[in-house]
Scaffold this motif. Structure first.
Motif, PDB file in Angstrom:
ATOM      1  N   ILE A 111      -2.833   3.881 -53.067  1.00 40.43           N
ATOM      2  CA  ILE A 111      -1.397   3.661 -53.308  1.00 40.43           C
ATOM      3  C   ILE A 111      -0.777   1.767 -53.594  1.00 40.43           C
ATOM      4  O   ILE A 111      -0.334   1.599 -54.659  1.00 40.43           O
ATOM      5  CB  ILE A 111      -0.953   3.539 -51.949  1.00 40.43           C
ATOM      6  N   GLN A 112      -1.979   0.626 -53.493  1.00 34.89           N
ATOM      7  CA  GLN A 112      -1.917  -0.662 -53.934  1.00 34.89           C
ATOM      8  C   GLN A 112      -2.805  -0.681 -54.692  1.00 34.89           C
ATOM      9  O   GLN A 112      -1.880  -1.337 -55.619  1.00 34.89           O
ATOM     10  CB  GLN A 112      -2.731  -1.287 -52.425  1.00 34.89           C
ATOM     11  N   ALA A 113      -3.656  -0.017 -55.655  1.00 34.73           N
ATOM     12  CA  ALA A 113      -3.970  -0.539 -57.047  1.00 34.73           C
ATOM     13  C   ALA A 113      -2.724   0.340 -57.521  1.00 34.73           C
ATOM     14  O   ALA A 113      -2.751  -0.301 -58.909  1.00 34.73           O
ATOM     15  CB  ALA A 113      -5.460   0.695 -56.850  1.00 34.73           C
ATOM     16  N   ALA A 114      -2.739   1.660 -57.410  1.00 40.07           N
ATOM     17  CA  ALA A 114      -1.569   2.234 -58.094  1.00 40.07           C
ATOM     18  C   ALA A 114      -0.091   0.972 -58.759  1.00 40.07           C
ATOM     19  O   ALA A 114       0.161   0.918 -59.960  1.00 40.07           O
ATOM     20  CB  ALA A 114      -0.755   3.798 -57.591  1.00 40.07           C
ATOM     21  N   GLY A 115       0.314   0.433 -57.453  1.00 36.13           N
ATOM     22  CA  GLY A 115       1.112  -0.183 -57.918  1.00 36.13           C
ATOM     23  C   GLY A 115       0.962  -1.658 -58.074  1.00 36.13           C
ATOM     24  O   GLY A 115       2.364  -2.084 -59.517  1.00 36.13           O
ATOM     25  N   ALA A 116      -0.545  -1.901 -58.112  1.00 39.91           N
ATOM     26  CA  ALA A 116      -1.060  -3.044 -59.229  1.00 39.91           C
ATOM     27  C   ALA A 116      -1.023  -2.724 -60.606  1.00 39.91           C
ATOM     28  O   ALA A 116      -0.684  -3.378 -61.393  1.00 39.91           O
ATOM     29  CB  ALA A 116      -2.129  -3.949 -58.823  1.00 39.91           C
ATOM     30  N   GLN A 117      -1.355  -1.212 -60.602  1.00 36.52           N
ATOM     31  CA  GLN A 117      -1.624  -0.949 -61.988  1.00 36.52           C
ATOM     32  C   GLN A 117      -0.659   0.170 -63.149  1.00 36.52           C
ATOM     33  O   GLN A 117      -0.547  -1.447 -64.290  1.00 36.52           O
ATOM     34  CB  GLN A 117      -2.319   0.514 -61.944  1.00 36.52           C
ATOM     35  N   ALA A 118       0.674  -0.069 -63.171  1.00 38.35           N
ATOM     36  CA  ALA A 118       2.066   0.114 -63.335  1.00 38.35           C
ATOM     37  C   ALA A 118       2.945  -0.284 -62.846  1.00 38.35           C
ATOM     38  O   ALA A 118       3.060  -0.312 -61.562  1.00 38.35           O
ATOM     39  CB  ALA A 118       1.963   1.402 -63.676  1.00 38.35           C
ATOM     40  N   PRO A 119       4.589  -0.646 -63.550  1.00 35.11           N
ATOM     41  CA  PRO A 119       6.330  -0.499 -62.553  1.00 35.11           C
ATOM     42  C   PRO A 119       6.344  -0.089 -61.950  1.00 35.11           C
ATOM     43  O   PRO A 119       7.077  -0.098 -61.395  1.00 35.11           O
ATOM     44  CB  PRO A 119       6.558  -1.014 -64.601  1.00 35.11           C
ATOM     45  N   VAL A 120       6.051   1.778 -62.780  1.00 35.95           N
ATOM     46  CA  VAL A 120       6.273   2.588 -61.752  1.00 35.95           C
ATOM     47  C   VAL A 120       5.406   3.852 -61.071  1.00 35.95           C
ATOM     48  O   VAL A 120       4.337   3.718 -61.978  1.00 35.95           O
ATOM     49  CB  VAL A 120       7.390   3.465 -62.242  1.00 35.95           C
ATOM     50  N   ILE A 121       5.227   4.505 -60.103  1.00 32.91           N
ATOM     51  CA  ILE A 121       4.181   5.236 -59.558  1.00 32.91           C
ATOM     52  C   ILE A 121       5.001   6.480 -59.570  1.00 32.91           C
ATOM     53  O   ILE A 121       6.124   6.891 -59.235  1.00 32.91           O
ATOM     54  CB  ILE A 121       3.158   4.725 -58.900  1.00 32.91           C
ATOM     55  N   GLY A 122       4.124   7.397 -59.405  1.00 36.31           N
ATOM     56  CA  GLY A 122       5.097   8.717 -58.891  1.00 36.31           C
ATOM     57  C   GLY A 122       4.046   9.196 -57.433  1.00 36.31           C
ATOM     58  O   GLY A 122       3.260   9.062 -57.399  1.00 36.31           O
ATOM     59  N   GLU A 132       5.047  20.228 -53.674  1.00 32.85           N
ATOM     60  CA  GLU A 132       5.324  19.235 -53.972  1.00 32.85           C
ATOM     61  C   GLU A 132       6.018  18.297 -54.516  1.00 32.85           C
ATOM     62  O   GLU A 132       6.437  19.210 -55.359  1.00 32.85           O
ATOM     63  CB  GLU A 132       3.894  18.429 -54.355  1.00 32.85           C
ATOM     64  N   VAL A 133       6.795  17.461 -53.385  1.00 35.44           N
ATOM     65  CA  VAL A 133       7.776  17.003 -54.150  1.00 35.44           C
ATOM     66  C   VAL A 133       7.676  15.347 -54.956  1.00 35.44           C
ATOM     67  O   VAL A 133       6.818  15.037 -54.046  1.00 35.44           O
ATOM     68  CB  VAL A 133       9.778  16.580 -53.168  1.00 35.44           C
ATOM     69  N   CYS A 134       8.408  15.007 -55.954  1.00 34.50           N
ATOM     70  CA  CYS A 134       7.322  13.991 -56.362  1.00 34.50           C
ATOM     71  C   CYS A 134       8.792  12.970 -56.235  1.00 34.50           C
ATOM     72  O   CYS A 134       9.952  13.261 -56.896  1.00 34.50           O
ATOM     73  CB  CYS A 134       6.752  14.419 -57.771  1.00 34.50           C
ATOM     74  N   TYR A 135       8.660  11.450 -56.000  1.00 36.71           N
ATOM     75  CA  TYR A 135       9.644  10.760 -56.057  1.00 36.71           C
ATOM     76  C   TYR A 135       8.968   9.402 -56.692  1.00 36.71           C
ATOM     77  O   TYR A 135       7.181   8.821 -56.578  1.00 36.71           O
ATOM     78  CB  TYR A 135       9.957   9.927 -54.888  1.00 36.71           C
ATOM     79  N   ILE A 136       9.808   9.248 -58.158  1.00 36.78           N
ATOM     80  CA  ILE A 136       9.090   7.668 -58.629  1.00 36.78           C
ATOM     81  C   ILE A 136       9.854   6.505 -58.582  1.00 36.78           C
ATOM     82  O   ILE A 136      10.960   6.864 -58.381  1.00 36.78           O
ATOM     83  CB  ILE A 136       9.311   8.138 -60.362  1.00 36.78           C
ATOM     84  N   GLY A 137       8.759   4.916 -58.203  1.00 38.71           N
ATOM     85  CA  GLY A 137       9.560   4.311 -57.869  1.00 38.71           C
ATOM     86  C   GLY A 137       8.597   3.266 -58.359  1.00 38.71           C
ATOM     87  O   GLY A 137       7.487   2.947 -58.519  1.00 38.71           O
ATOM     88  N   ARG A 138       9.361   1.885 -57.784  1.00 38.01           N
ATOM     89  CA  ARG A 138       8.492   1.216 -57.584  1.00 38.01           C
ATOM     90  C   ARG A 138       7.666   0.239 -56.043  1.00 38.01           C
ATOM     91  O   ARG A 138       8.499   0.880 -55.457  1.00 38.01           O
ATOM     92  CB  ARG A 138       9.176  -0.678 -58.392  1.00 38.01           C
ATOM     93  N   LEU A 139       6.749   0.266 -56.379  1.00 36.88           N
ATOM     94  CA  LEU A 139       6.079  -0.442 -54.750  1.00 36.88           C
ATOM     95  C   LEU A 139       6.720  -1.587 -53.911  1.00 36.88           C
ATOM     96  O   LEU A 139       6.561  -2.493 -54.985  1.00 36.88           O
ATOM     97  CB  LEU A 139       4.410  -0.360 -55.051  1.00 36.88           C
ATOM     98  N   ALA A 140       7.157  -1.551 -53.031  1.00 38.88           N
ATOM     99  CA  ALA A 140       7.923  -2.830 -52.330  1.00 38.88           C
ATOM    100  C   ALA A 140       7.400  -3.684 -51.917  1.00 38.88           C
ATOM    101  O   ALA A 140       7.033  -4.786 -51.881  1.00 38.88           O
ATOM    102  CB  ALA A 140       9.159  -2.464 -52.523  1.00 38.88           C
ATOM    103  N   SER A 141       6.940  -2.350 -50.589  1.00 36.86           N
ATOM    104  CA  SER A 141       5.818  -3.330 -49.737  1.00 36.86           C
ATOM    105  C   SER A 141       4.510  -2.436 -48.879  1.00 36.86           C
ATOM    106  O   SER A 141       5.249  -0.667 -48.889  1.00 36.86           O
ATOM    107  CB  SER A 141       6.842  -4.116 -48.234  1.00 36.86           C
TER     108      SER A 141
END
Length: 203
Positions: A111-122, A132-141
């Motif tokens: 999660i930490q690496a994905a959040g650093a790699q892209a502005p939004v992640i799934g 599966e259920v997918c949520y898309i957004g920006r890692l905040a904390s």
């Protein structure tokens, strides 16, 4: 029973590592999570997860998916149509470029690496009916129990409060897939979070 699962997982991990080393186009199925299959190139193999640089049905790059080893129900290496796919990708000048050294041993690192790699992640979460259920957004904390994400709605609207996800809820993380990219393009820059979330520490 656990030994059988572990032996199966270990064998698949070795196959994935070999596919990565030889740059072999593979196809895999996860019958407990979805009906279809994934095709692509292995970009990394860790203890719990592996990274797949995905080739979509239109013979295009369709993002990177970080998946759990234990969810694979069938693995085909190489994909039986790999010669066609490889020629089509070459004609389109599409070259797999997965990130080097992406951490894949545990979900927190992913999660930490994905959040650093892209502005939004799934973030794909196991639901009660095992799909599966997918949520898309920006890692905040992040904290010890999980992480917070500022979500994008299916109408490309930013939420003003964060959503919490426990570490053990997540089955798959996606980066740069076409749907998430389209949502971000329409939504634009994320607005500030509501004041009630100001106490959430940022990463």
């Amino acid at each position: 029973m656990s030994n059988i699962i572990e032996l199966k997982t270990t064998g698949q991990r070795a196959q994935l590592r070999e596919a990565q080393q030889k740059q072999t186009l593979i196809r895999l199925w996860r019958e407990d999570l979805e009906h279809g299959s994934f095709c692509g190139y292995v970009g990394g193999v860790g203890q719990e997860f592996f990274l797949l640089w995905v080739v979509g049905d239109g013979i295009t790059y369709d993002g990177m998916y970080i998946m759990r080893h234990r969810d694979i129900s069938e693995l085909e290496a190489p994909d039986k149509h790999h010669i066609f796919f490889e020629k089509a990708l070459a004609l389109k000048h599409i070259l797999p470029r997965p990130p080097r050294g992406f951490p894949l041993d545990n979900i927190r690192e992913v999660i930490q690496a994905a959040g650093a790699q892209a502005p939004v992640i799934g973030v794909h979460v196991d639901s009660e009916d095992e799909s599966e259920v997918c949520y898309i957004g920006r890692l905040a904390s992040m904290d010890d129990d999980g992480f917070y994400m500022q979500e994008l709605s299916p109408d490309a609207e930013w939420m003003r409060e964060v959503s919490f996800f426990g570490w053990d809820e997540v089955s798959t993380v996606s980066i740069e897939d076409s749907y998430a990219q389209a949502l971000l393009a329409v939504a634009g820059t994320a607005p500030p979070l509501e004041q009630s979330d100001a106490g959430v520490s940022r990463i």
